[in-house]
Design a protein around this motif. Structure first.
Motif, PDB file in Angstrom:
ATOM      1  N   GLU A 176      10.353  -2.805  -7.676  1.00  8.73           N
ATOM      2  CA  GLU A 176      10.780  -4.214  -7.001  1.00  8.73           C
ATOM      3  C   GLU A 176      10.288  -4.538  -4.960  1.00  8.73           C
ATOM      4  O   GLU A 176      10.072  -5.450  -4.432  1.00  8.73           O
ATOM      5  CB  GLU A 176      12.460  -3.668  -6.445  1.00  8.73           C
ATOM      6  CG  GLU A 176      13.445  -4.522  -5.666  1.00  8.73           C
ATOM      7  CD  GLU A 176      13.404  -6.044  -6.478  1.00  8.73           C
ATOM      8  OE1 GLU A 176      13.716  -6.887  -5.689  1.00  8.73           O
ATOM      9  OE2 GLU A 176      13.465  -5.785  -7.909  1.00  8.73           O
ATOM     10  N   LYS A 177       9.842  -3.279  -4.106  1.00  9.17           N
ATOM     11  CA  LYS A 177       9.685  -3.602  -3.121  1.00  9.17           C
ATOM     12  C   LYS A 177       8.585  -4.233  -3.246  1.00  9.17           C
ATOM     13  O   LYS A 177       7.697  -4.839  -2.222  1.00  9.17           O
ATOM     14  CB  LYS A 177       9.723  -2.438  -2.169  1.00  9.17           C
ATOM     15  CG  LYS A 177      10.643  -1.351  -1.994  1.00  9.17           C
ATOM     16  CD  LYS A 177      11.987  -2.340  -1.182  1.00  9.17           C
ATOM     17  CE  LYS A 177      12.882  -0.553  -0.399  1.00  9.17           C
ATOM     18  NZ  LYS A 177      14.161  -1.264   0.036  1.00  9.17           N
TER      19      LYS A 177
ATOM     20  N   ASN B 189       3.036   5.796  -3.204  1.00 12.36           N
ATOM     21  CA  ASN B 189       3.965   7.220  -3.051  1.00 12.36           C
ATOM     22  C   ASN B 189       5.245   6.555  -3.903  1.00 12.36           C
ATOM     23  O   ASN B 189       5.592   5.428  -3.819  1.00 12.36           O
ATOM     24  CB  ASN B 189       4.527   6.486  -1.840  1.00 12.36           C
ATOM     25  CG  ASN B 189       3.926   7.544  -0.215  1.00 12.36           C
ATOM     26  OD1 ASN B 189       3.742   8.670   0.284  1.00 12.36           O
ATOM     27  ND2 ASN B 189       3.520   6.484   0.159  1.00 12.36           N
ATOM     28  N   GLN B 190       5.143   7.328  -4.995  1.00 12.15           N
ATOM     29  CA  GLN B 190       6.510   6.832  -5.733  1.00 12.15           C
ATOM     30  C   GLN B 190       7.407   6.786  -5.459  1.00 12.15           C
ATOM     31  O   GLN B 190       8.226   8.131  -4.826  1.00 12.15           O
ATOM     32  CB  GLN B 190       6.200   8.264  -7.175  1.00 12.15           C
ATOM     33  CG  GLN B 190       4.900   8.890  -8.673  1.00 12.15           C
ATOM     34  CD  GLN B 190       4.218   7.129  -8.608  1.00 12.15           C
ATOM     35  OE1 GLN B 190       4.683   6.386  -9.085  1.00 12.15           O
ATOM     36  NE2 GLN B 190       3.714   6.880  -8.358  1.00 12.15           N
ATOM     37  N   HIS B 191       8.492   5.569  -5.950  1.00 15.81           N
ATOM     38  CA  HIS B 191       9.648   5.582  -5.624  1.00 15.81           C
ATOM     39  C   HIS B 191      10.358   4.958  -6.156  1.00 15.81           C
ATOM     40  O   HIS B 191      10.076   3.845  -7.216  1.00 15.81           O
ATOM     41  CB  HIS B 191       9.314   4.473  -4.089  1.00 15.81           C
ATOM     42  CG  HIS B 191      11.138   4.013  -3.585  1.00 15.81           C
ATOM     43  ND1 HIS B 191      11.615   3.333  -3.430  1.00 15.81           N
ATOM     44  CD2 HIS B 191      11.235   5.080  -2.032  1.00 15.81           C
ATOM     45  CE1 HIS B 191      12.654   3.661  -2.577  1.00 15.81           C
ATOM     46  NE2 HIS B 191      12.002   4.937  -2.121  1.00 15.81           N
TER      47      HIS B 191
ATOM     48  N   GLU C 233       0.872  -0.945   0.062  1.00 15.69           N
ATOM     49  CA  GLU C 233      -0.354  -0.056  -0.254  1.00 15.69           C
ATOM     50  C   GLU C 233       0.453   1.903   0.107  1.00 15.69           C
ATOM     51  O   GLU C 233       0.761   2.559  -0.678  1.00 15.69           O
ATOM     52  CB  GLU C 233      -0.755  -0.104   1.256  1.00 15.69           C
ATOM     53  CG  GLU C 233      -1.793  -1.005   0.789  1.00 15.69           C
ATOM     54  CD  GLU C 233      -2.569  -1.229   2.325  1.00 15.69           C
ATOM     55  OE1 GLU C 233      -2.702  -0.027   3.513  1.00 15.69           O
ATOM     56  OE2 GLU C 233      -3.659  -1.866   2.609  1.00 15.69           O
ATOM     57  N   TYR C 234       1.996   0.823   0.599  1.00 13.24           N
ATOM     58  CA  TYR C 234       2.934   2.111   0.977  1.00 13.24           C
ATOM     59  C   TYR C 234       3.839   2.598  -0.287  1.00 13.24           C
ATOM     60  O   TYR C 234       3.544   3.610  -1.192  1.00 13.24           O
ATOM     61  CB  TYR C 234       3.820   2.177   2.108  1.00 13.24           C
ATOM     62  CG  TYR C 234       5.120   3.064   1.841  1.00 13.24           C
ATOM     63  CD1 TYR C 234       4.586   4.234   2.681  1.00 13.24           C
ATOM     64  CD2 TYR C 234       6.004   3.032   1.712  1.00 13.24           C
ATOM     65  CE1 TYR C 234       5.951   5.170   2.299  1.00 13.24           C
ATOM     66  CE2 TYR C 234       7.018   4.492   1.090  1.00 13.24           C
ATOM     67  CZ  TYR C 234       7.016   5.658   2.003  1.00 13.24           C
ATOM     68  OH  TYR C 234       7.745   6.465   1.823  1.00 13.24           O
TER      69      TYR C 234
END
Length: 757
Positions: A439-440, A432-434, A427-428
């Motif tokens: 990969e996470k 939130n664009q990262h 969900e995070y």
């Protein structure tokens, strides 16, 4: 004075908002900086309530002025009588060979037509939607994807016409193919995550059903299957099963939505034991479940003839009735009523919110897309907690029963915490664009899959059915290193593991190799430190004097203080215990503080590997065996087979290092060089750079995944031999033995040269 400043403030505010309004884009501009444009930001819409207007009418100057600018990210119109027309002007300024597509997410919409009236040669006309066959789509994918032409005017107009007797909700985006691929990957990852959780719950319920033979677990397993089918039908995956059949997904969605409501109703009867505690309510539940099933059949047979609002009301009525029942059950203090009330509260509120979003009353696009499935999964986890406490292992004393229930409640809490941790990660990184968000999410999904594998093995151990495992032979040291690689692909804490071996490279595991690898990976995962402290794992093979039996002795240290060998309230220790017991081994803890360690002793089937004469020569540098190339699957397979046969192998990825080795070689050494032709390496073009440094006694072997390659052609290129990559395990050792025979060295050399291009 104050009045003057107040007027000035109002004037500046109006000027600012006017500037923003005029600076807003009025067309979808695709270029190197903007590779995805939401049509809702730049487009407009018009509702034709008569459904009689043609494209020529819509594209006329008079009706163009009637289009209303879109204001929301996700277009939610609710139930609409007539056609919804969406208009957008497109300006493509993309580099050459960068294709663009129209991407439409429109679950359960009957008619979707796409037009580009301004393009004479490249005009698009696509008829899609649930009422049309899947074969009508340009791209075989659950969403609607329409390729846009490359050679177009600087600006052209695109229309999308939507018509449906169901609530109209859709997202229209214009994007590059690479942006589409990233969105597809994210959607498939989320779907895989949700289905993974459902599969884990299904496996647990089937285990309980087989163990207890209670119908409650069987009904709930059917409910989980229905939930999975409901999710797949909502997101367009079912339609591909029968591509020439129209309306399949709507029929399955209608059936599954009401069948799931009926399954929850019948599950309630067993869960709350209404037949014993609430006999009148039990008869009402039977009637409601039967009505839902009848409606499910009718709506699946004639979806277009029946009003969809009645289906929604039927499902909502069922959930509200069950919610009211949960409140009554809590007031009567029925067993497990608190779990039931919490589950009903979660699902009822989640479903009502989803309905409000589906009918365009509340603009919640993310909840419309994923909320229903997430609500059902959360409800399932709460029920699962109650199911665990519902298990009674025997007719023992009241104290033992209470301890058993407490242990299982704590175990379930540990499992639920693990699931929540992974879903929180997903969900995070969705919100939130990262840079490493994808990969996470993949790693979180892999952790859930690994958790499902553990629960499946626990189920099979308790059901006296052997966990699935491979009987293929593998070098013991390679198996442990592969387990470490698997652990590192799951680890989210950058934990450090050190492996220590005591002469295990000469042992080959001949049975249950996959299960032992899973055991080592589980040891690393469950006993790792969440700080910068290193976890050490010592492994050795002990040959017992009695009958020459072999024992795998493992010591893990320093052990975290929270680990207890007989703990039943956490999944890690409980699962390790059951797995080692299945393997007929033992676990014990010795020492205190930093000297605290866990010791495993497990009987194991091993073969001793005797190093061949050629392998011994690689250790005294009489033969230098070198693998050249970047890491790839083929190189890893070659290294594994060579290490498993006790060869000493050097792996280098730069030709300069190879040239240095050849230049400063010992006079008595000879080289055997392995070059690779695969996705990462181009061995056929590398030989030219170092062939002048090769001696007559050196050999050069090509391993290629090119099916067109032959030994004759490899020989013409200057190689001594060639192996097709699929035959690495079966032919590599034999080919090295053949190339390095003493009598081979007096044979004429292959003329090494490269064919001119």
């Amino acid at each position: 004075m104050i009045k003057h400043y107040f007027k000035l403030l109002i004037f500046m505010t109006l000027t600012l908002f006017t500037s923003f309004a005029y600076s807003a884009p009025v067309m979808a501009i695709l270029d190197e900086q903007n590779q995805s444009v939401n049509v809702a930001d730049v487009g407009s819409y018009y509702i034709d309530q008569s459904s009689n207007l043609t494209l020529r009418d819509i594209d006329s100057e008079a009706l163009r002025k009637s289009f209303i600018p879109l204001k929301s990210e996700f277009l939610q119109f609710g139930l609409v009588k007539g056609n919804v027309w969406v208009r957008v002007d497109i300006a493509q300024n993309l580099p050459a060979n960068t294709p663009a597509v129209l991407h439409i997410k429109a679950p359960r919409v009957q008619v979707i037509d796409v037009y580009t009236p301004g393009l004479t040669n490249n005009q698009i006309f696509k008829e899609m939607g649930e009422a049309r066959a899947f074969d009508n789509r340009s791209v075989s994918y659950p969403d609607y994807v329409v390729p846009l032409p490359a050679n177009v005017p600087p600006v052209y107009t695109l229309y999308v016409k939507v018509n449906s007797h169901l609530p109209i909700n859709f997202l229209v985006e214009i994007k590059t193919l690479s942006a589409l691929a990233m969105d597809m990957e994210q959607d498939l990852t989320i779907t895989g995550l949700l289905l993974g959780i459902l599969f884990m719950l299904f496996a647990c319920n089937m285990f309980f059903f087989i163990k207890t033979r209670r119908s409650m677990y069987g009904v709930y397993s059917l409910l989980l299957i229905g939930i999975a089918a409901l999710h797949l039908s909502m997101h367009g995956f079912i339609y591909q099963l029968l591509p020439s059949f129209s309306g399949l997904q709507e029929r399955l969605y209608n059936f599954n939505s009401l069948a799931c409501a009926a399954a929850i109703t019948y599950f309630t009867r067993s869960y709350l034991s209404t037949k014993d505690f609430l006999p009148r309510t039990d008869r009402a539940l039977l009637a409601i479940g039967f009505i839902d099933l009848v409606l499910a059949v009718l709506y699946s047979l004639a979806p277009s003839e029946l009003n969809i609002a009645l289906l929604t009301l039927a499902a909502a009525f069922t959930l509200l009735f069950l919610f009211g029942l949960s409140i009554y059950a809590v007031s009567k203090k029925l067993p497990y009523s608190k779990y039931y009330f919490t589950a009903r509260l979660v699902l009822t509120s989640g479903y009502i919110t989803w309905v409000l979003s589906a009918y365009g009353i509340v603009p919640l696009p993310s909840w419309f897309e994923w909320g229903l499935t997430v609500s059902i999964i959360l409800e399932a986890l709460i029920h699962f907690t109650g199911l665990m406490t519902n298990l009674t292992p025997g007719r023992n004393s009241q104290t033992k029963t209470e301890v058993f229930a407490a242990d299982n409640t704590a175990l379930l809490d540990d499992i639920a915490t693990r699931i929540k941790n992974q879903t929180a990660i997903v969900e995070y990184y969705e919100q939130n664009q990262h840079e490493h968000g994808s990969e996470k999410i993949k790693r979180a999904h892999a952790n859930l899959t690994h958790l499902a594998e553990k629960l499946t093995n626990m189920h099979r151990i308790h059901a006296n059915t052997p966990p699935s495992h491979s009987y293929s032979t593998i070098n013991l040291q390679i198996l442990i290193e592969q387990a470490l690689t698997g652990f590192q692909s799951l680890d989210q804490n950058d934990s450090e593991i050190e492996l220590h071996y005591n002469d295990i490279s000469c042992w080959e595991l001949t049975a249950k190799s996959a299960l032992f690898k899973h055991m080592f990976q589980t040891i690393m995962e469950e006993l790792k430190h969440h700080t910068d402290q290193v976890l050490s794992i010592d492994t050795e093979v002990e040959i017992l004097e009695r009958d020459s039996l072999k024992n795998l002795h493992i010591e893990v240290y320093p052990l975290p203080s929270s680990i207890e060998v007989n703990a039943q309230h956490t999944l890690g220790c409980r699962y390790l215990n059951e797995l080692v017991q299945y393997l007929e081994g033992t676990i014990q803890i010795e020492g205190e503080g930093r000297n605290r360690k866990m010791i495993f002793d497990i009987p194991v089937a091993l073969n001793y590997i005797e190093a061949s004469e050629l392998a011994k020569k690689t250790h005294n540098e009489e033969l230098v065996l070198v693998i050249v190339g970047q890491d790839s699957d083929e190189i890893e397979r070659a290294q594994n087979i060579l290490h498993s046969r006790l060869f000493s192998v050097a792996h280098i990825d730069q030709l300069d290092e190879l040239l240095s080795l050849l230049h400063y070689r010992h006079d008595t050494s000879r080289f055997s060089i392995l070059l690779f032709e695969d996705k990462e390496n181009f061995g056929t073009s590398q030989l030219e750079r170092f062939k002048s440094e090769l001696h007559d006694r050196d050999t050069c072997l090509l391993i290629s995944n090119d099916v067109k390659m032959s030994k004759e052609y490899a020989s013409n290129l200057g190689f001594d031999s060639y192996i097709y990559s699929a035959n690495i395990e079966s032919m590599l050792i034999a080919e090295l033995e053949r190339l390095n025979k003493e009598d081979k060295l007096i044979l004429p050399r292959v003329n090494r040269h490269l064919l001119s291009s």
